[in-house]
Write a protein that holds these residues in place. Structure first.
Motif, mmCIF file in Angstrom:
data_model
loop_
_atom_site.group_PDB
_atom_site.id
_atom_site.type_symbol
_atom_site.label_atom_id
_atom_site.label_comp_id
_atom_site.label_asym_id
_atom_site.label_seq_id
_atom_site.Cartn_x
_atom_site.Cartn_y
_atom_site.Cartn_z
ATOM 1 N N MET A 1 -22.603 -56.760 94.698
ATOM 2 C CA MET A 1 -23.957 -56.678 94.154
ATOM 3 C C MET A 1 -23.886 -56.869 92.651
ATOM 4 S SD MET A 1 -26.745 -53.588 94.380
ATOM 5 C CE MET A 1 -25.895 -52.575 93.195
ATOM 6 N N SER A 2 -24.472 -57.959 92.162
ATOM 7 C CA SER A 2 -24.393 -58.202 90.719
ATOM 8 C C SER A 2 -25.523 -59.110 90.267
ATOM 9 C CB SER A 2 -23.044 -58.819 90.347
ATOM 10 O OG SER A 2 -22.897 -60.082 90.963
ATOM 11 N N LEU A 3 -25.793 -59.067 88.979
ATOM 12 C CA LEU A 3 -26.721 -59.978 88.335
ATOM 13 C C LEU A 3 -25.965 -60.733 87.258
ATOM 14 C CD1 LEU A 3 -29.816 -57.631 87.846
ATOM 15 C CD2 LEU A 3 -29.466 -59.314 89.641
ATOM 16 N N ALA A 4 -26.461 -61.886 86.874
ATOM 17 C CA ALA A 4 -25.820 -62.676 85.828
ATOM 18 C C ALA A 4 -26.364 -62.263 84.468
ATOM 19 C CB ALA A 4 -26.064 -64.162 86.074
ATOM 20 N N PHE A 5 -25.488 -61.735 83.620
ATOM 21 C CA PHE A 5 -25.896 -61.277 82.301
ATOM 22 C C PHE A 5 -25.221 -62.087 81.208
ATOM 23 C CE2 PHE A 5 -26.528 -57.423 84.867
ATOM 24 C CZ PHE A 5 -27.843 -57.123 84.526
ATOM 25 N N THR A 6 -25.926 -62.257 80.116
ATOM 26 C CA THR A 6 -25.365 -62.859 78.919
ATOM 27 C C THR A 6 -24.766 -61.753 78.063
ATOM 28 O OG1 THR A 6 -27.012 -64.630 78.929
ATOM 29 C CG2 THR A 6 -25.886 -64.186 76.837
ATOM 30 N N PRO A 7 -23.520 -61.890 77.606
ATOM 31 C CA PRO A 7 -22.957 -60.852 76.734
ATOM 32 C C PRO A 7 -23.841 -60.663 75.505
ATOM 33 C CG PRO A 7 -21.245 -62.373 77.452
ATOM 34 C CD PRO A 7 -22.554 -62.965 77.881
ATOM 35 N N PRO A 8 -24.276 -59.451 75.214
ATOM 36 C CA PRO A 8 -25.196 -59.237 74.089
ATOM 37 C C PRO A 8 -24.478 -59.405 72.747
ATOM 38 C CG PRO A 8 -24.547 -57.137 75.045
ATOM 39 C CD PRO A 8 -23.982 -58.191 75.939
ATOM 40 N N PRO A 9 -25.020 -60.219 71.861
ATOM 41 C CA PRO A 9 -24.385 -60.398 70.553
ATOM 42 C C PRO A 9 -24.643 -59.210 69.634
ATOM 43 C CG PRO A 9 -26.426 -61.632 70.637
ATOM 44 C CD PRO A 9 -26.229 -61.046 72.013
ATOM 45 N N THR A 10 -23.778 -59.051 68.651
ATOM 46 C CA THR A 10 -23.997 -58.095 67.576
ATOM 47 C C THR A 10 -24.374 -58.880 66.333
ATOM 48 O OG1 THR A 10 -22.380 -56.556 68.516
ATOM 49 C CG2 THR A 10 -23.004 -56.228 66.215
ATOM 50 N N GLN A 11 -25.566 -58.638 65.831
ATOM 51 C CA GLN A 11 -26.132 -59.439 64.745
ATOM 52 C C GLN A 11 -26.198 -58.624 63.458
ATOM 53 O OE1 GLN A 11 -29.804 -61.321 65.853
ATOM 54 N NE2 GLN A 11 -30.459 -61.664 63.741
ATOM 55 N N LYS A 12 -25.630 -59.160 62.376
ATOM 56 C CA LYS A 12 -25.686 -58.474 61.094
ATOM 57 C C LYS A 12 -27.045 -58.684 60.423
ATOM 58 C CE LYS A 12 -20.835 -58.059 59.837
ATOM 59 N NZ LYS A 12 -19.822 -58.229 58.766
ATOM 60 N N ILE A 13 -27.499 -57.650 59.729
ATOM 61 C CA ILE A 13 -28.748 -57.724 58.976
ATOM 62 C C ILE A 13 -28.396 -57.743 57.489
ATOM 63 C CG2 ILE A 13 -30.918 -56.575 58.430
ATOM 64 C CD1 ILE A 13 -30.823 -55.206 61.102
ATOM 65 N N ASN A 14 -28.786 -58.792 56.827
ATOM 66 C CA ASN A 14 -28.534 -58.891 55.390
ATOM 67 C C ASN A 14 -29.686 -58.258 54.613
ATOM 68 O OD1 ASN A 14 -26.049 -60.350 55.667
ATOM 69 N ND2 ASN A 14 -27.262 -62.163 56.218
ATOM 70 N N HIS A 15 -29.670 -56.944 54.577
ATOM 71 C CA HIS A 15 -30.729 -56.163 53.946
ATOM 72 C C HIS A 15 -30.321 -55.865 52.508
ATOM 73 C CE1 HIS A 15 -33.232 -52.602 53.110
ATOM 74 N NE2 HIS A 15 -34.043 -53.069 54.038
ATOM 75 N N GLN A 16 -31.167 -56.235 51.560
ATOM 76 C CA GLN A 16 -30.784 -56.172 50.156
ATOM 77 C C GLN A 16 -30.462 -54.755 49.703
ATOM 78 O OE1 GLN A 16 -30.363 -58.997 48.093
ATOM 79 N NE2 GLN A 16 -29.237 -57.384 47.028
ATOM 80 N N LEU A 17 -31.309 -53.792 50.067
ATOM 81 C CA LEU A 17 -31.072 -52.419 49.638
ATOM 82 C C LEU A 17 -29.773 -51.894 50.228
ATOM 83 C CD1 LEU A 17 -31.845 -49.792 48.239
ATOM 84 C CD2 LEU A 17 -33.236 -49.219 50.262
ATOM 85 N N ALA A 18 -29.551 -52.169 51.511
ATOM 86 C CA ALA A 18 -28.315 -51.706 52.144
ATOM 87 C C ALA A 18 -27.100 -52.313 51.457
ATOM 88 C CB ALA A 18 -28.327 -52.068 53.629
ATOM 89 N N SER A 19 -27.177 -53.608 51.145
ATOM 90 C CA SER A 19 -26.066 -54.269 50.457
ATOM 91 C C SER A 19 -25.814 -53.631 49.094
ATOM 92 C CB SER A 19 -26.355 -55.765 50.293
ATOM 93 O OG SER A 19 -26.472 -56.396 51.554
ATOM 94 N N ASN A 20 -26.891 -53.344 48.363
ATOM 95 C CA ASN A 20 -26.754 -52.714 47.051
ATOM 96 C C ASN A 20 -26.097 -51.340 47.146
ATOM 97 O OD1 ASN A 20 -28.006 -54.937 45.931
ATOM 98 N ND2 ASN A 20 -30.007 -53.952 45.744
ATOM 99 N N LEU A 21 -26.333 -50.655 48.268
ATOM 100 C CA LEU A 21 -25.782 -49.318 48.470
ATOM 101 C C LEU A 21 -24.390 -49.343 49.106
ATOM 102 C CD1 LEU A 21 -28.994 -47.530 49.833
ATOM 103 C CD2 LEU A 21 -27.973 -47.239 47.573
ATOM 104 N N GLY A 22 -23.917 -50.543 49.458
ATOM 105 C CA GLY A 22 -22.616 -50.654 50.111
ATOM 106 C C GLY A 22 -22.632 -50.200 51.558
ATOM 107 N N ILE A 23 -23.759 -50.419 52.206
ATOM 108 C CA ILE A 23 -23.934 -50.005 53.610
ATOM 109 C C ILE A 23 -24.120 -51.245 54.472
ATOM 110 C CG2 ILE A 23 -25.466 -48.762 55.204
ATOM 111 C CD1 ILE A 23 -26.122 -46.908 52.781
ATOM 112 N N GLU A 24 -23.443 -51.292 55.616
ATOM 113 C CA GLU A 24 -23.549 -52.433 56.526
ATOM 114 C C GLU A 24 -24.476 -52.085 57.690
ATOM 115 O OE1 GLU A 24 -19.876 -54.086 57.838
ATOM 116 O OE2 GLU A 24 -18.987 -54.104 55.827
#
Length: 314
Positions: A1-24
């Protein structure tokens, strides 16, 4: 019993404030796994469906509201895997059906409506016995897939991730997903749950009970000591299925900027909360955040219809 799934990607967010704070910031896109059975819904359904198949049930019965992602996913998964499905819906029937319930019917789901007072008894043996008598031998899956099999499935979510992180951020409804993920993190990692219900502090009790029950069961155990977790309860925007112009505007701008659509009921509230905490200096330099997109985009159409919103105007 199975369904066909696409492996979920991990997407980076280039958020300016986070970058300024050194946070990913990164997003686990569970919404991209499958067109209908996506997000955390498959993980909560998976072992419930296995149990139904192993016990030779042919009919699934479950519970949800009129815009329920769980009802939507159960109808689709049941149809794809050869189960008959029955959805017990909170409240009175309203015609024409909204997009969520219309899809469920198209997938072959039989809809049954309970008034809200009776619906609150959905966990009781008395009501479940009545449903068994009415519909015969049905395999009952609790609302949202919130049981130990649901927790077990959610323990597999982070196996999709190939990156280092020390914070996980997640929207919470029943907290089944939060419980499963807590069981797979290590003691150096931390989980932040963002309840989408008003006065979500009650989930602390539910989470502790689920953790205790799971650890006492014969199901697979975590490999290390449990991570710390915390609920951030002030980003519910008035309660479940409640939104306002501020949240809708945030969703529109976020999608436009980062190309990631958010559902109004869950992920938009969590993403809003994370961005607000960034502004407040909640996180520290070097933190690496993984935000989990739990799907649910199907519900936006019904919400827009209910609020008489034109998506292009958002």
């Amino acid at each position: 019993m199975s369904l066909a799934f696409t492996p979920p990607p991990t997407q980076k967010i280039n958020h300016q404030l986070a970058s300024n704070l050194g946070i990913e910031l990164s997003v686990l896109r569970l919404d991209l796994m499958h067109p209908w059975v996506n997000g955390n819904k498959w993980f909560k359904l998976k072992y419930n469906l296995f149990a139904a198949k192993e016990r030779n049930y042919t009919t699934l019965l479950t519970f949800g509201g009129a815009y329920s992602n769980h009802i939507f996913a159960t109808a689709a998964a049941g149809n794809l895997l050869g189960f008959r499905t029955i959805g017990v819906i909170r409240g009175e029937e309203r015609l024409p059906l909204n997009p969520t319930l219309s899809f469920a019917v198209q997938q072959g789901m039989q809809l049954v409506y309970l008034n809200r007072e009776t619906y609150r008894q959905r966990h009781t043996s008395a009501l479940q016995a009545d449903l068994q008598q009415r519909f015969g031998q049905v395999f009952i899956i609790p609302e949202g897939g919130s049981n130990l099999d649901g927790v077990r499935g959610c323990m597999e979510i982070l196996s999709q991730v190939n990156m280092e992180f020390n914070h996980v951020c997640l929207a919470c409804g029943t907290a089944t997903t939060l419980t499963g993920i807590t069981l797979t993190l290590n003691s150096k990692q931390r989980l932040l749950g963002f309840p989408v219900l008003k006065n979500g502090e009650f989930l602390v009790h539910d989470i502790n009970n689920l953790l205790k029950e799971y650890l006492a069961s014969g199901l697979p155990k975590p490999r290390s000591s449990l991570a710390s977790w915390e609920l951030v309860c002030h980003y519910h925007f008035g309660g479940y299925a409640k939104v306002n112009d501020e949240l809708l505007l945030f969703s529109r701008e976020f999608t436009k900027t980062y190309g990631i659509p958010l559902d109004y009921l869950y992920t938009a509230k969590m993403f809003y909360g994370v961005m607000d905490l960034l502004q407040q200096g909640y996180f520290t330099r070097g933190d690496r955040l993984l935000l989990i997109h739990t799907g649910g985009l199907q519900g936006n159409a019904g919400m827009e219809e209910r609020l008489q919103i034109c998506p292009k105007s958002l």
